[in-house]
Design an enzyme around this catalytic site. Sequence first.
Site, PDB file in Angstrom:
ATOM      1  N   ILE A 261       0.821  -1.226   0.000  1.00  0.00           N
ATOM      2  CA  ILE A 261       0.000   0.000   0.000  1.00  0.00           C
ATOM      3  C   ILE A 261       0.852   1.273   0.000  1.00  0.00           C
ATOM      4  O   ILE A 261       0.389   2.325  -0.450  1.00  0.00           O
ATOM      5  CB  ILE A 261      -0.972   0.000   1.214  1.00  0.00           C
ATOM      6  CG1 ILE A 261      -2.051   1.088   1.037  1.00  0.00           C
ATOM      7  CG2 ILE A 261      -0.223   0.168   2.545  1.00  0.00           C
ATOM      8  CD1 ILE A 261      -3.216   0.955   1.988  1.00  0.00           C
TER       9      ILE A 261
ATOM     10  N   GLN B 265       3.765   2.967  -5.266  1.00  0.00           N
ATOM     11  CA  GLN B 265       3.027   3.781  -6.252  1.00  0.00           C
ATOM     12  C   GLN B 265       1.599   3.263  -6.450  1.00  0.00           C
ATOM     13  O   GLN B 265       0.604   3.989  -6.272  1.00  0.00           O
ATOM     14  CB  GLN B 265       3.734   3.764  -7.621  1.00  0.00           C
ATOM     15  CG  GLN B 265       2.882   4.468  -8.690  1.00  0.00           C
ATOM     16  CD  GLN B 265       3.371   4.311 -10.121  1.00  0.00           C
ATOM     17  OE1 GLN B 265       3.784   5.280 -10.719  1.00  0.00           O
ATOM     18  NE2 GLN B 265       3.318   3.111 -10.674  1.00  0.00           N
TER      19      GLN B 265
ATOM     20  N   LEU C  71       5.792  -9.657   3.636  1.00  0.00           N
ATOM     21  CA  LEU C  71       5.432 -10.827   2.826  1.00  0.00           C
ATOM     22  C   LEU C  71       6.371 -12.015   3.055  1.00  0.00           C
ATOM     23  O   LEU C  71       6.077 -13.132   2.634  1.00  0.00           O
ATOM     24  CB  LEU C  71       5.403 -10.454   1.337  1.00  0.00           C
ATOM     25  CG  LEU C  71       4.129  -9.704   0.913  1.00  0.00           C
ATOM     26  CD1 LEU C  71       4.343  -8.990  -0.421  1.00  0.00           C
ATOM     27  CD2 LEU C  71       2.943 -10.660   0.820  1.00  0.00           C
TER      28      LEU C  71
ATOM     29  N   SER D 183      10.217  -4.655  -6.451  1.00  0.00           N
ATOM     30  CA  SER D 183       9.691  -4.499  -7.816  1.00  0.00           C
ATOM     31  C   SER D 183      10.710  -3.949  -8.807  1.00  0.00           C
ATOM     32  O   SER D 183      10.361  -3.690  -9.955  1.00  0.00           O
ATOM     33  CB  SER D 183       8.470  -3.571  -7.774  1.00  0.00           C
ATOM     34  OG  SER D 183       8.882  -2.239  -7.546  1.00  0.00           O
TER      35      SER D 183
ATOM     36  N   SER E 231       3.097  -9.126 -14.180  1.00  0.00           N
ATOM     37  CA  SER E 231       3.854  -8.080 -14.885  1.00  0.00           C
ATOM     38  C   SER E 231       4.158  -8.451 -16.335  1.00  0.00           C
ATOM     39  O   SER E 231       4.432  -9.621 -16.651  1.00  0.00           O
ATOM     40  CB  SER E 231       5.179  -7.873 -14.144  1.00  0.00           C
ATOM     41  OG  SER E 231       6.075  -7.135 -14.942  1.00  0.00           O
TER      42      SER E 231
ATOM     43  N   GLU F   7       6.856  -7.916 -17.610  1.00  0.00           N
ATOM     44  CA  GLU F   7       8.234  -8.436 -17.605  1.00  0.00           C
ATOM     45  C   GLU F   7       8.253  -9.944 -17.801  1.00  0.00           C
ATOM     46  O   GLU F   7       9.254 -10.502 -18.243  1.00  0.00           O
ATOM     47  CB  GLU F   7       8.916  -8.096 -16.272  1.00  0.00           C
ATOM     48  CG  GLU F   7       9.646  -6.766 -16.222  1.00  0.00           C
ATOM     49  CD  GLU F   7      10.869  -6.720 -17.113  1.00  0.00           C
ATOM     50  OE1 GLU F   7      10.947  -5.773 -17.929  1.00  0.00           O
ATOM     51  OE2 GLU F   7      11.750  -7.601 -17.010  1.00  0.00           O
TER      52      GLU F   7
ATOM     53  N   TYR G 253      13.487 -11.112 -11.102  1.00  0.00           N
ATOM     54  CA  TYR G 253      12.176 -10.521 -10.813  1.00  0.00           C
ATOM     55  C   TYR G 253      11.104 -11.187 -11.677  1.00  0.00           C
ATOM     56  O   TYR G 253      10.046 -11.597 -11.178  1.00  0.00           O
ATOM     57  CB  TYR G 253      12.236  -9.013 -11.088  1.00  0.00           C
ATOM     58  CG  TYR G 253      10.878  -8.337 -11.133  1.00  0.00           C
ATOM     59  CD1 TYR G 253      10.232  -7.953  -9.961  1.00  0.00           C
ATOM     60  CD2 TYR G 253      10.238  -8.086 -12.350  1.00  0.00           C
ATOM     61  CE1 TYR G 253       8.979  -7.337 -10.002  1.00  0.00           C
ATOM     62  CE2 TYR G 253       8.996  -7.476 -12.400  1.00  0.00           C
ATOM     63  CZ  TYR G 253       8.370  -7.100 -11.224  1.00  0.00           C
ATOM     64  OH  TYR G 253       7.137  -6.502 -11.264  1.00  0.00           O
TER      65      TYR G 253
ATOM     66  N   LYS H  50       7.812 -13.471 -10.656  1.00  0.00           N
ATOM     67  CA  LYS H  50       6.436 -13.101 -11.019  1.00  0.00           C
ATOM     68  C   LYS H  50       5.749 -14.223 -11.816  1.00  0.00           C
ATOM     69  O   LYS H  50       4.538 -14.398 -11.708  1.00  0.00           O
ATOM     70  CB  LYS H  50       6.439 -11.797 -11.832  1.00  0.00           C
ATOM     71  CG  LYS H  50       6.712 -10.548 -10.987  1.00  0.00           C
ATOM     72  CD  LYS H  50       5.511 -10.200 -10.111  1.00  0.00           C
ATOM     73  CE  LYS H  50       5.711  -8.928  -9.313  1.00  0.00           C
ATOM     74  NZ  LYS H  50       4.572  -8.611  -8.442  1.00  0.00           N
TER      75      LYS H  50
ATOM     76  N   ARG I 238       5.682   7.624  -8.911  1.00  0.00           N
ATOM     77  CA  ARG I 238       6.564   6.535  -9.329  1.00  0.00           C
ATOM     78  C   ARG I 238       7.873   6.611  -8.538  1.00  0.00           C
ATOM     79  O   ARG I 238       8.406   7.712  -8.275  1.00  0.00           O
ATOM     80  CB  ARG I 238       6.839   6.700 -10.827  1.00  0.00           C
ATOM     81  CG  ARG I 238       7.657   5.607 -11.470  1.00  0.00           C
ATOM     82  CD  ARG I 238       7.022   4.261 -11.329  1.00  0.00           C
ATOM     83  NE  ARG I 238       7.219   3.405 -12.485  1.00  0.00           N
ATOM     84  CZ  ARG I 238       7.310   2.079 -12.400  1.00  0.00           C
ATOM     85  NH1 ARG I 238       7.255   1.465 -11.233  1.00  0.00           N
ATOM     86  NH2 ARG I 238       7.442   1.351 -13.492  1.00  0.00           N
TER      87      ARG I 238
END
Length: 335
Positions: A9, A12, A64, A89, A132, A134, A156, A160, A191
């Site tokens: 939260i 961005q 997390l 991220s 994502s 990505e 990353y 994901k 951002r």
Amino acid sequence: MKTAFITGITGQDGSHLADLLIAKGYEVHGVIRRSSAFNTGRIMHIYQDVHQEDVRLHLHYGDLTDGDPLMRLLDKIQPDEIYNLGAQSHVRISFDAPLYTADVAALGTLRMLEALRSLGADHVVRFYQASSSEMFGNSKETPQNENTPFRPTSPYACAKVFAFHQACQYREAYGIHASNGILFNHEGPRRGETFVTRKITRGLARIMDGKDQKLFLGNIDAKRDWGYVADYVEAMWLMLQQDEPDDYVIATGKMYSVRDFLDRAFSLVGRDWRDFVEIDPRYFRPSDVAELCGDASKARTKLGWAPSTDFDELVRIMVAADLEAENLDPTKYGL
Ligand code: NAP
Ligand code: G4F
């Protein structure tokens, strides 16, 4: 009143999603991490100008990487919707911290799904997973849609991909209402300062203010499909309002290079970026995604979603916001 639970939260997207859900009348619960510095700057405005009894934003410490407290939190809050946005991220940093990135983004998602499952079948919760573009990596297909194979090229992206499949698998195995939003790059004034768009607009404002002489960047030939963050959090919410869970690409369908972004941003204030930008090998990645461009036809048809802000307007919004942050007057440049 619906209750939402957001990981990430303070980031961005999480901050824009909290704005959206509060405006829609939700009670919002968010997970924040303990930090040695203030990390709630993007959501503090939600507390301003409201009476204490009207505050519908509640923050809880958690992480997390630490599953049991997340389980207890969900059990206590009993949310209607969960938005799992928390992650390390930054793609470049994932090469330096691959195990941590996987712990948060891959196993962290699994911890959330297990926490959700432990709530039991009598409590119906809808789950959004922040997947994502990505994950497509250096795809052989352009544009990419929901059927395009994943070819992840960073720790990353691998994390994901794991999380994406985990969400699908919980949907199939346990009938959980879990949806993946495969979001292409989306930007705005909130951002993070080390992502390339914000690095450029913030760097430009500091140059205009006389604080910096140069801006150091990496691969400026990379191309991305850049949209505006407020549009993208609306898409997240729309996914959880559907009767059936599903996976959706969210993108503008237009691709620009980092050079294009530089051209547009610097020309807005009458400068030539070539006079200020230097290429620094430190910002190159061991492997980079050369270009990404999304096909959001499914979201358009099924969710009625469409982007509202084009590339030129996005750059204008970000340049104006960073000039203001430096106490420079954007109207001086017609912005
Ligand atoms: P961001 O600004 O970097 O925010 C990441 C959020 O995750 C922050 O709130 C951060 O907390 C939190 N976080 C990091 N590590 C955590 C941990 N161990 N436990 C709990 N929370 C943790 O990212 P964003 O741009 O908002 O992106 C939101 C999500 O969408 C991410 O999962 C990202 O990978 C994904 N995504 C983003 C884009 C994009 O273009 N923005 C596109 C596709 C997917 P702190 O504030 O304390 O650091
Ligand atoms: O702004 P970036 O760091 O974003 P990237 O790697 O595309 O990742 C972002 O979007 C993903 C969606 O596709 C998200 F999943 C992810 O969480 C994140 O939000 O880099 C964009 C491009 C890259 O090719 C990079 O090599 O810009 C290039 N670049 C050139 N110079 C730079 C720089 N990137 C950064 N961060 N810093 C530079 O100096």
